[in-house]
Motif scaffolding. Structure first.
Motif, PDB file in Angstrom:
ATOM      1  N   MET A   1       0.819  -1.170  -0.071  1.00 49.21           N
ATOM      2  CA  MET A   1      -0.082  -0.114  -0.025  1.00 49.21           C
ATOM      3  C   MET A   1       0.889   1.317  -0.078  1.00 49.21           C
ATOM      4  O   MET A   1       1.665   1.480   0.923  1.00 49.21           O
ATOM      5  N   PRO A   2       0.955   2.057  -1.167  1.00 46.08           N
ATOM      6  CA  PRO A   2       1.553   3.461  -1.120  1.00 46.08           C
ATOM      7  C   PRO A   2       1.416   4.057   0.166  1.00 46.08           C
ATOM      8  O   PRO A   2       0.120   4.220   0.653  1.00 46.08           O
ATOM      9  N   LYS A   3       2.161   4.777   0.733  1.00 52.02           N
ATOM     10  CA  LYS A   3       1.952   5.824   1.448  1.00 52.02           C
ATOM     11  C   LYS A   3       2.150   7.388   0.791  1.00 52.02           C
ATOM     12  O   LYS A   3       0.984   7.807   1.067  1.00 52.02           O
ATOM     13  N   LYS A   4       3.032   7.523   0.124  1.00 45.15           N
ATOM     14  CA  LYS A   4       2.947   8.824  -0.757  1.00 45.15           C
ATOM     15  C   LYS A   4       3.228   8.672  -2.025  1.00 45.15           C
ATOM     16  O   LYS A   4       4.221   8.042  -2.815  1.00 45.15           O
ATOM     17  N   LEU A   5       2.148   8.694  -2.832  1.00 45.96           N
ATOM     18  CA  LEU A   5       1.866   8.186  -4.193  1.00 45.96           C
ATOM     19  C   LEU A   5       1.953   9.409  -5.313  1.00 45.96           C
ATOM     20  O   LEU A   5       1.552  10.293  -4.824  1.00 45.96           O
TER      21      LEU A   5
END
Length: 464
Positions: free
Chosen positions: A172-176
Protein backbone atom coordinates in the motif's frame (compact mmCIF):
# COMPACT_ATOMS: atom_id res chain seq x y z
CA UNK A 1 -7.24 -26.02 -38.67
CA UNK A 2 -4.58 -25.58 -41.30
CA UNK A 3 -5.83 -26.12 -44.80
CA UNK A 4 -9.42 -25.04 -44.35
CA UNK A 5 -10.45 -21.52 -45.28
CA UNK A 6 -12.47 -19.58 -42.69
CA UNK A 7 -14.80 -16.70 -43.49
CA UNK A 8 -13.12 -14.64 -40.77
CA UNK A 9 -9.94 -14.74 -38.70
CA UNK A 10 -9.83 -12.38 -35.72
CA UNK A 11 -6.45 -11.54 -34.19
CA UNK A 12 -7.06 -10.62 -30.55
CA UNK A 13 -9.86 -11.68 -28.19
CA UNK A 14 -10.47 -8.46 -26.26
CA UNK A 15 -13.82 -6.63 -26.21
CA UNK A 16 -13.40 -5.84 -29.92
CA UNK A 17 -12.20 -9.21 -31.16
CA UNK A 18 -14.39 -11.62 -29.22
CA UNK A 19 -17.53 -9.56 -29.89
CA UNK A 20 -16.72 -9.42 -33.62
CA UNK A 21 -16.25 -13.19 -33.62
CA UNK A 22 -19.54 -13.89 -31.86
CA UNK A 23 -21.52 -11.53 -34.10
CA UNK A 24 -19.96 -13.06 -37.22
CA UNK A 25 -20.81 -16.56 -35.95
CA UNK A 26 -24.41 -15.47 -35.30
CA UNK A 27 -24.57 -14.44 -38.96
CA UNK A 28 -23.48 -17.91 -40.07
CA UNK A 29 -19.80 -17.24 -40.75
CA UNK A 30 -17.02 -19.70 -39.94
CA UNK A 31 -14.72 -17.91 -37.49
CA UNK A 32 -11.33 -18.46 -35.84
CA UNK A 33 -9.97 -16.24 -33.07
CA UNK A 34 -6.26 -16.09 -32.28
CA UNK A 35 -5.32 -14.80 -28.81
CA UNK A 36 -1.80 -14.72 -27.39
CA UNK A 37 -2.57 -14.26 -23.69
CA UNK A 38 -6.04 -13.87 -22.13
CA UNK A 39 -9.56 -14.22 -23.52
CA UNK A 40 -11.29 -10.92 -22.79
CA UNK A 41 -8.13 -8.92 -23.43
CA UNK A 42 -6.86 -6.06 -21.27
CA UNK A 43 -10.38 -4.82 -20.46
CA UNK A 44 -11.57 -7.92 -18.67
CA UNK A 45 -8.22 -9.02 -17.25
CA UNK A 46 -6.18 -5.89 -16.56
CA UNK A 47 -8.39 -2.88 -17.24
CA UNK A 48 -12.04 -1.91 -17.03
CA UNK A 49 -13.33 -4.79 -14.93
CA UNK A 50 -10.68 -5.35 -12.22
CA UNK A 51 -10.26 -1.60 -11.68
CA UNK A 52 -14.01 -1.27 -11.10
CA UNK A 53 -13.79 -4.08 -8.54
CA UNK A 54 -11.02 -2.19 -6.70
CA UNK A 55 -12.97 1.06 -6.86
CA UNK A 56 -16.08 -0.66 -5.49
CA UNK A 57 -14.05 -1.78 -2.46
CA UNK A 58 -12.85 1.81 -1.99
CA UNK A 59 -16.42 3.10 -2.29
CA UNK A 60 -17.71 0.67 0.37
CA UNK A 61 -14.74 1.54 2.63
CA UNK A 62 -15.52 5.25 2.22
CA UNK A 63 -19.18 4.65 3.11
CA UNK A 64 -18.17 2.61 6.19
CA UNK A 65 -16.06 5.55 7.35
CA UNK A 66 -19.13 7.78 6.88
CA UNK A 67 -21.43 5.43 8.80
CA UNK A 68 -22.28 8.13 11.34
CA UNK A 69 -23.75 10.33 8.58
CA UNK A 70 -26.43 7.67 8.05
CA UNK A 71 -27.20 7.06 11.72
CA UNK A 72 -25.09 3.90 11.73
CA UNK A 73 -22.01 2.80 13.62
CA UNK A 74 -19.04 0.83 12.34
CA UNK A 75 -16.16 0.19 14.72
CA UNK A 76 -12.54 -0.45 13.77
CA UNK A 77 -13.08 0.18 10.06
CA UNK A 78 -10.12 -1.10 8.09
CA UNK A 79 -9.08 -3.10 5.04
CA UNK A 80 -6.89 -5.96 3.90
CA UNK A 81 -5.22 -4.88 0.64
CA UNK A 82 -4.45 -8.48 -0.29
CA UNK A 83 -8.11 -9.46 0.09
CA UNK A 84 -9.24 -6.42 -1.93
CA UNK A 85 -6.88 -7.39 -4.76
CA UNK A 86 -7.90 -11.07 -4.52
CA UNK A 87 -11.55 -10.10 -5.02
CA UNK A 88 -10.63 -7.96 -8.02
CA UNK A 89 -8.66 -10.79 -9.64
CA UNK A 90 -11.51 -13.21 -8.96
CA UNK A 91 -13.99 -10.96 -10.75
CA UNK A 92 -11.64 -10.73 -13.75
CA UNK A 93 -11.12 -14.49 -13.83
CA UNK A 94 -14.86 -15.17 -13.72
CA UNK A 95 -15.55 -12.89 -16.67
CA UNK A 96 -12.59 -14.13 -18.72
CA UNK A 97 -13.90 -17.67 -18.30
CA UNK A 98 -17.30 -16.43 -19.42
CA UNK A 99 -15.82 -15.21 -22.71
CA UNK A 100 -14.42 -18.68 -23.36
CA UNK A 101 -17.85 -20.17 -22.74
CA UNK A 102 -19.52 -17.69 -25.12
CA UNK A 103 -17.04 -18.41 -27.93
CA UNK A 104 -17.53 -22.14 -27.50
CA UNK A 105 -21.32 -21.71 -27.44
CA UNK A 106 -21.19 -19.92 -30.79
CA UNK A 107 -18.80 -22.52 -32.25
CA UNK A 108 -15.96 -20.05 -32.68
CA UNK A 109 -12.61 -21.80 -33.01
CA UNK A 110 -10.03 -20.43 -30.55
CA UNK A 111 -6.28 -20.73 -31.14
CA UNK A 112 -3.97 -19.58 -28.33
CA UNK A 113 -0.81 -18.23 -29.90
CA UNK A 114 0.99 -15.28 -31.48
CA UNK A 115 -0.22 -14.24 -34.94
CA UNK A 116 1.07 -12.24 -37.88
CA UNK A 117 -0.12 -11.57 -41.41
CA UNK A 118 1.54 -13.95 -43.86
CA UNK A 119 0.19 -12.90 -47.23
CA UNK A 120 -3.25 -12.29 -48.71
CA UNK A 121 -5.82 -14.11 -46.59
CA UNK A 122 -3.17 -15.86 -44.51
CA UNK A 123 -2.31 -15.66 -40.82
CA UNK A 124 0.73 -17.42 -39.39
CA UNK A 125 0.31 -18.55 -35.79
CA UNK A 126 2.94 -19.73 -33.35
CA UNK A 127 1.48 -21.75 -30.47
CA UNK A 128 3.21 -23.51 -27.60
CA UNK A 129 3.29 -26.70 -29.65
CA UNK A 130 3.46 -25.79 -33.32
CA UNK A 131 3.55 -23.21 -36.07
CA UNK A 132 0.66 -23.18 -38.50
CA UNK A 133 -0.93 -21.06 -41.21
CA UNK A 134 -4.63 -20.19 -41.11
CA UNK A 135 -6.48 -19.06 -44.20
CA UNK A 136 -9.39 -16.63 -44.11
CA UNK A 137 -11.39 -14.59 -46.56
CA UNK A 138 -11.37 -11.69 -44.07
CA UNK A 139 -9.07 -10.70 -41.22
CA UNK A 140 -9.81 -8.38 -38.30
CA UNK A 141 -6.90 -6.87 -36.38
CA UNK A 142 -7.99 -6.40 -32.76
CA UNK A 143 -4.69 -6.52 -30.90
CA UNK A 144 -5.39 -3.60 -28.57
CA UNK A 145 -2.85 -1.38 -26.88
CA UNK A 146 -0.51 -1.18 -23.90
CA UNK A 147 0.74 1.50 -21.52
CA UNK A 148 2.96 4.18 -23.03
CA UNK A 149 6.33 4.43 -21.33
CA UNK A 150 8.36 7.63 -21.43
CA UNK A 151 12.16 7.71 -21.32
CA UNK A 152 13.35 7.96 -17.74
CA UNK A 153 9.90 7.15 -16.36
CA UNK A 154 9.89 3.44 -17.24
CA UNK A 155 8.07 1.12 -14.86
CA UNK A 156 10.07 -1.37 -12.79
CA UNK A 157 7.23 -2.96 -10.81
CA UNK A 158 8.82 -1.91 -7.52
CA UNK A 159 8.95 1.86 -7.22
CA UNK A 160 7.36 2.79 -10.56
CA UNK A 161 4.17 1.03 -11.67
CA UNK A 162 2.00 0.76 -14.77
CA UNK A 163 -1.72 -0.04 -14.44
CA UNK A 164 -0.87 -3.76 -14.31
CA UNK A 165 1.36 -3.32 -11.27
CA UNK A 166 -1.23 -1.04 -9.64
CA UNK A 167 -3.87 -3.75 -10.00
CA UNK A 168 -1.69 -6.17 -8.02
CA UNK A 169 0.18 -3.76 -5.76
CA UNK A 170 3.06 -5.30 -3.79
CA UNK A 171 2.29 -2.86 -0.97
CA UNK A 172 0.00 0.00 0.00
CA UNK A 173 1.68 3.27 -1.09
CA UNK A 174 2.11 5.91 1.60
CA UNK A 175 3.14 8.79 -0.68
CA UNK A 176 2.03 8.24 -4.26
CA UNK A 177 2.73 10.20 -7.44
CA UNK A 178 0.35 9.62 -10.36
CA UNK A 179 1.64 10.91 -13.70
CA UNK A 180 -1.31 11.70 -15.98
CA UNK A 181 -4.88 12.64 -15.10
CA UNK A 182 -6.83 10.84 -17.78
CA UNK A 183 -9.29 8.11 -16.79
CA UNK A 184 -6.64 5.53 -15.84
CA UNK A 185 -4.54 7.91 -13.76
CA UNK A 186 -7.46 9.50 -11.93
CA UNK A 187 -9.12 6.15 -11.15
CA UNK A 188 -5.96 4.84 -9.48
CA UNK A 189 -5.41 8.19 -7.74
CA UNK A 190 -8.97 8.00 -6.42
CA UNK A 191 -8.61 4.39 -5.24
CA UNK A 192 -5.34 4.82 -3.36
CA UNK A 193 -6.36 8.20 -1.96
CA UNK A 194 -9.57 6.73 -0.54
CA UNK A 195 -7.58 3.86 0.97
CA UNK A 196 -5.34 6.33 2.80
CA UNK A 197 -2.39 7.19 0.57
CA UNK A 198 -1.07 10.75 0.25
CA UNK A 199 -1.64 11.28 -3.50
CA UNK A 200 -0.17 13.85 -5.89
CA UNK A 201 -1.40 13.99 -9.50
CA UNK A 202 0.75 15.67 -12.17
CA UNK A 203 -0.92 16.67 -15.46
CA UNK A 204 0.93 18.24 -18.41
CA UNK A 205 -2.23 19.86 -19.80
CA UNK A 206 -3.81 22.96 -18.27
CA UNK A 207 -6.46 20.96 -16.38
CA UNK A 208 -7.18 17.51 -14.98
CA UNK A 209 -9.40 15.18 -17.03
CA UNK A 210 -8.45 17.30 -20.06
CA UNK A 211 -10.87 15.67 -22.53
CA UNK A 212 -13.87 16.60 -20.36
CA UNK A 213 -15.88 19.82 -20.39
CA UNK A 214 -13.97 22.61 -18.65
CA UNK A 215 -16.61 23.02 -15.93
CA UNK A 216 -16.41 19.32 -15.11
CA UNK A 217 -12.62 19.52 -14.84
CA UNK A 218 -12.84 22.51 -12.52
CA UNK A 219 -15.40 20.81 -10.27
CA UNK A 220 -13.39 17.57 -10.26
CA UNK A 221 -10.19 19.34 -9.22
CA UNK A 222 -11.93 20.99 -6.25
CA UNK A 223 -13.45 17.66 -5.22
CA UNK A 224 -10.11 15.86 -5.45
CA UNK A 225 -8.33 18.57 -3.44
CA UNK A 226 -11.09 18.47 -0.81
CA UNK A 227 -10.39 14.74 -0.50
CA UNK A 228 -6.74 15.52 0.21
CA UNK A 229 -5.10 15.06 -3.20
CA UNK A 230 -2.48 17.47 -4.48
CA UNK A 231 -3.21 18.43 -8.10
CA UNK A 232 -0.39 19.91 -10.20
CA UNK A 233 -1.58 21.11 -13.62
CA UNK A 234 0.60 22.41 -16.47
CA UNK A 235 3.39 20.37 -14.94
CA UNK A 236 5.84 17.78 -16.30
CA UNK A 237 7.80 15.04 -14.58
CA UNK A 238 11.23 15.46 -16.17
CA UNK A 239 12.99 12.57 -14.45
CA UNK A 240 12.87 10.12 -11.54
CA UNK A 241 15.78 9.39 -9.22
CA UNK A 242 15.26 5.91 -7.80
CA UNK A 243 16.73 5.02 -4.44
CA UNK A 244 16.05 2.42 -1.77
CA UNK A 245 12.32 2.61 -1.09
CA UNK A 246 12.19 6.17 -2.42
CA UNK A 247 11.73 8.01 -5.70
CA UNK A 248 12.65 11.66 -6.14
CA UNK A 249 10.60 13.23 -8.92
CA UNK A 250 11.90 16.30 -10.76
CA UNK A 251 8.70 18.20 -11.61
CA UNK A 252 8.78 21.26 -13.88
CA UNK A 253 6.06 23.85 -13.35
CA UNK A 254 6.05 27.43 -14.52
CA UNK A 255 9.63 27.16 -15.77
CA UNK A 256 10.96 25.97 -12.40
CA UNK A 257 11.94 22.41 -11.46
CA UNK A 258 10.94 21.22 -7.99
CA UNK A 259 12.01 17.98 -6.29
CA UNK A 260 9.41 15.87 -4.49
CA UNK A 261 9.91 12.52 -2.75
CA UNK A 262 7.50 9.58 -3.08
CA UNK A 263 7.59 5.89 -2.25
CA UNK A 264 5.55 4.91 -5.34
CA UNK A 265 4.89 6.30 -8.82
CA UNK A 266 2.13 5.25 -11.20
CA UNK A 267 2.73 6.21 -14.83
CA UNK A 268 -0.51 6.74 -16.76
CA UNK A 269 0.64 8.83 -19.73
CA UNK A 270 -1.44 7.22 -22.46
CA UNK A 271 -1.24 4.08 -24.55
CA UNK A 272 0.42 2.80 -27.73
CA UNK A 273 -1.12 0.35 -30.16
CA UNK A 274 0.12 -3.25 -30.35
CA UNK A 275 1.24 -3.07 -33.98
CA UNK A 276 4.67 -4.70 -33.74
CA UNK A 277 5.34 -8.14 -35.15
CA UNK A 278 2.10 -8.35 -37.09
CA UNK A 279 3.65 -7.94 -40.53
CA UNK A 280 1.45 -4.92 -41.22
CA UNK A 281 3.75 -2.82 -43.38
CA UNK A 282 4.77 -5.85 -45.44
CA UNK A 283 1.12 -6.41 -46.34
CA UNK A 284 0.47 -2.74 -47.12
CA UNK A 285 -1.38 -1.84 -43.90
CA UNK A 286 -0.60 1.78 -42.98
CA UNK A 287 0.44 2.62 -39.41
CA UNK A 288 0.51 6.16 -38.00
CA UNK A 289 1.94 6.83 -34.51
CA UNK A 290 1.40 3.22 -33.37
CA UNK A 291 -2.17 3.00 -34.68
CA UNK A 292 -3.54 1.38 -37.85
CA UNK A 293 -5.03 3.89 -40.27
CA UNK A 294 -8.67 3.04 -41.05
CA UNK A 295 -11.73 4.66 -42.61
CA UNK A 296 -15.10 5.08 -40.86
CA UNK A 297 -15.89 1.41 -41.53
CA UNK A 298 -12.57 0.21 -40.01
CA UNK A 299 -11.19 -0.75 -43.45
CA UNK A 300 -7.41 -0.58 -43.69
CA UNK A 301 -7.26 -0.10 -47.45
CA UNK A 302 -5.93 -3.64 -47.86
CA UNK A 303 -8.67 -5.86 -49.28
CA UNK A 304 -10.25 -8.06 -46.62
CA UNK A 305 -8.24 -6.60 -43.71
CA UNK A 306 -9.95 -4.53 -41.00
CA UNK A 307 -8.74 -3.00 -37.71
CA UNK A 308 -10.94 -2.29 -34.68
CA UNK A 309 -10.64 -1.02 -31.13
CA UNK A 310 -7.58 0.54 -29.52
CA UNK A 311 -5.25 -0.42 -32.39
CA UNK A 312 -7.45 1.68 -34.71
CA UNK A 313 -7.17 4.85 -32.60
CA UNK A 314 -9.22 7.05 -30.30
CA UNK A 315 -11.43 6.95 -28.40
CA UNK A 316 -9.69 4.09 -26.59
CA UNK A 317 -12.79 2.56 -25.05
CA UNK A 318 -13.97 -1.04 -24.81
CA UNK A 319 -17.52 -0.25 -25.92
CA UNK A 320 -16.21 1.51 -29.01
CA UNK A 321 -14.18 -1.61 -29.87
CA UNK A 322 -17.20 -3.89 -29.38
CA UNK A 323 -19.45 -1.85 -31.64
CA UNK A 324 -16.78 -1.61 -34.32
CA UNK A 325 -16.49 -5.39 -34.12
CA UNK A 326 -20.22 -5.81 -34.66
CA UNK A 327 -20.18 -3.31 -37.55
CA UNK A 328 -17.33 -5.09 -39.35
CA UNK A 329 -18.85 -8.55 -38.80
CA UNK A 330 -22.12 -7.36 -40.29
CA UNK A 331 -20.37 -5.80 -43.29
CA UNK A 332 -18.49 -9.04 -43.96
CA UNK A 333 -21.81 -10.90 -43.81
CA UNK A 334 -23.24 -8.60 -46.48
CA UNK A 335 -25.28 -6.27 -44.30
CA UNK A 336 -25.12 -2.46 -44.39
CA UNK A 337 -24.50 -1.18 -40.85
CA UNK A 338 -24.04 2.47 -39.93
CA UNK A 339 -20.49 3.55 -39.06
CA UNK A 340 -19.63 4.01 -35.39
CA UNK A 341 -19.46 7.76 -34.69
CA UNK A 342 -16.81 8.72 -32.11
CA UNK A 343 -18.83 11.74 -30.96
CA UNK A 344 -21.72 9.46 -29.98
CA UNK A 345 -19.60 7.26 -27.72
CA UNK A 346 -19.83 8.01 -24.00
CA UNK A 347 -16.75 8.26 -21.84
CA UNK A 348 -16.94 7.18 -18.18
CA UNK A 349 -14.43 7.69 -15.37
CA UNK A 350 -15.10 5.83 -12.13
CA UNK A 351 -13.29 8.10 -9.71
CA UNK A 352 -14.99 9.72 -6.71
CA UNK A 353 -17.03 11.64 -7.83
CA UNK A 354 -17.80 9.79 -11.06
CA UNK A 355 -17.50 11.58 -14.41
CA UNK A 356 -19.40 10.80 -17.62
CA UNK A 357 -19.93 12.56 -20.93
CA UNK A 358 -21.09 12.14 -24.51
CA UNK A 359 -20.91 14.41 -27.54
CA UNK A 360 -19.35 17.85 -27.74
CA UNK A 361 -18.14 19.98 -24.86
CA UNK A 362 -19.52 23.51 -24.75
CA UNK A 363 -16.20 24.86 -26.07
CA UNK A 364 -16.05 22.32 -28.91
CA UNK A 365 -19.64 23.03 -29.97
CA UNK A 366 -18.87 26.76 -30.19
CA UNK A 367 -15.63 26.04 -32.04
CA UNK A 368 -17.64 24.05 -34.62
CA UNK A 369 -19.84 27.10 -35.18
CA UNK A 370 -22.96 26.15 -33.26
CA UNK A 371 -25.01 28.74 -31.45
CA UNK A 372 -25.60 26.93 -28.18
CA UNK A 373 -28.04 26.83 -25.31
CA UNK A 374 -26.57 25.36 -22.13
CA UNK A 375 -28.46 23.96 -19.15
CA UNK A 376 -27.14 22.90 -15.74
CA UNK A 377 -28.65 21.33 -12.67
CA UNK A 378 -26.86 20.60 -9.37
CA UNK A 379 -27.09 17.42 -7.30
CA UNK A 380 -27.99 19.56 -4.27
CA UNK A 381 -31.35 20.30 -5.90
CA UNK A 382 -32.24 16.61 -6.27
CA UNK A 383 -34.12 14.75 -3.52
CA UNK A 384 -32.63 11.32 -4.30
CA UNK A 385 -29.07 12.71 -4.25
CA UNK A 386 -29.64 14.26 -0.82
CA UNK A 387 -31.23 11.04 0.50
CA UNK A 388 -28.21 9.09 -0.76
CA UNK A 389 -25.88 11.49 1.02
CA UNK A 390 -24.35 12.46 -2.35
CA UNK A 391 -25.19 16.16 -2.85
CA UNK A 392 -22.02 17.04 -4.79
CA UNK A 393 -22.09 17.30 -8.58
CA UNK A 394 -24.06 18.57 -11.54
CA UNK A 395 -25.51 17.66 -14.93
CA UNK A 396 -24.81 19.89 -17.93
CA UNK A 397 -26.44 19.75 -21.35
CA UNK A 398 -25.43 21.54 -24.55
CA UNK A 399 -28.00 22.13 -27.33
CA UNK A 400 -28.05 23.66 -30.78
CA UNK A 401 -30.10 26.80 -30.14
CA UNK A 402 -31.53 26.75 -33.68
CA UNK A 403 -32.64 23.11 -34.00
CA UNK A 404 -32.85 21.88 -30.40
CA UNK A 405 -30.43 19.04 -31.18
CA UNK A 406 -28.65 17.62 -28.13
CA UNK A 407 -24.99 18.30 -28.93
CA UNK A 408 -23.44 17.06 -25.70
CA UNK A 409 -24.02 16.07 -22.09
CA UNK A 410 -21.53 16.23 -19.21
CA UNK A 411 -21.98 14.97 -15.66
CA UNK A 412 -20.05 14.68 -12.44
CA UNK A 413 -21.40 13.05 -9.29
CA UNK A 414 -22.76 9.79 -7.90
CA UNK A 415 -23.74 7.13 -10.47
CA UNK A 416 -23.41 9.41 -13.50
CA UNK A 417 -21.69 6.57 -15.39
CA UNK A 418 -25.10 4.85 -15.37
CA UNK A 419 -27.13 8.01 -16.06
CA UNK A 420 -25.20 9.03 -19.19
CA UNK A 421 -26.79 6.25 -21.24
CA UNK A 422 -30.07 8.20 -21.26
CA UNK A 423 -28.42 10.94 -23.27
CA UNK A 424 -26.58 8.41 -25.45
CA UNK A 425 -29.94 6.90 -26.47
CA UNK A 426 -31.34 10.40 -26.97
CA UNK A 427 -28.56 11.31 -29.37
CA UNK A 428 -28.90 7.99 -31.21
CA UNK A 429 -32.62 8.69 -31.74
CA UNK A 430 -31.81 12.27 -32.82
CA UNK A 431 -33.95 13.65 -30.04
CA UNK A 432 -34.61 17.35 -29.55
CA UNK A 433 -35.05 19.40 -26.41
CA UNK A 434 -38.84 19.10 -26.80
CA UNK A 435 -38.68 15.31 -26.71
CA UNK A 436 -36.59 15.38 -23.56
CA UNK A 437 -38.74 18.04 -21.89
CA UNK A 438 -41.90 16.05 -22.54
CA UNK A 439 -40.44 12.75 -21.29
CA UNK A 440 -41.67 11.85 -17.79
CA UNK A 441 -38.76 11.01 -15.49
CA UNK A 442 -39.57 8.89 -12.41
CA UNK A 443 -39.40 10.40 -8.91
CA UNK A 444 -37.36 10.21 -6.76
CA UNK A 445 -34.40 9.39 -8.98
CA UNK A 446 -31.09 10.94 -9.91
CA UNK A 447 -32.32 10.90 -13.52
CA UNK A 448 -34.62 13.83 -12.75
CA UNK A 449 -31.52 16.04 -12.88
CA UNK A 450 -31.17 15.11 -16.55
CA UNK A 451 -34.67 16.47 -17.15
CA UNK A 452 -34.05 19.63 -15.14
CA UNK A 453 -30.78 20.32 -16.97
CA UNK A 454 -32.64 20.24 -20.28
CA UNK A 455 -35.34 22.53 -18.89
CA UNK A 456 -32.67 24.92 -17.59
CA UNK A 457 -31.21 25.38 -21.10
CA UNK A 458 -34.51 27.11 -21.96
CA UNK A 459 -34.89 28.85 -18.58
CA UNK A 460 -37.56 26.44 -17.38
CA UNK A 461 -35.88 24.50 -14.51
CA UNK A 462 -38.37 23.90 -11.71
CA UNK A 463 -36.35 22.86 -8.68
CA UNK A 464 -33.39 25.23 -8.68
Amino acid sequence: MAGKTQDLIVIGAGPGGYVAAIRAAQLGLKVTVVEREHLGGICLNWGCIPTKALLRSAEVFHLMERAGDFGLSADKVGFDLGAVVKRSRGVAKQLSGGVGHLLKKHKVEVVMGTANLAGKGKVAVKTDKEELVLEGKNIILATGARARELAGLEADGDLVWTYKHALQPPRMPKKLLVIGSGAIGIEFASFFNTMGADVTVVEVMERVLPVEDAEVSTFAKKAFEKQGMTIMEKSTVKSLDRGKGKVTAHIERGGKVEKHDFDTVISAVGIVGNVEGLGLEEQGVKVDRSHVVVDEYCRTGVDGVFAIGDIAGAPWLAHKASHEGVMVAEMIAGEKPHPVRPESIAGCTYCQPQVASVGYTEAKAKELGFEVKVGKFPFIGNGKAIALGEPEGFVKTVFDAKTGELLGAHMIGAEVTELIQGYVVGRQLETTEQDLMQAVFPHPTLSEMMHESVLDAWGRAIHY
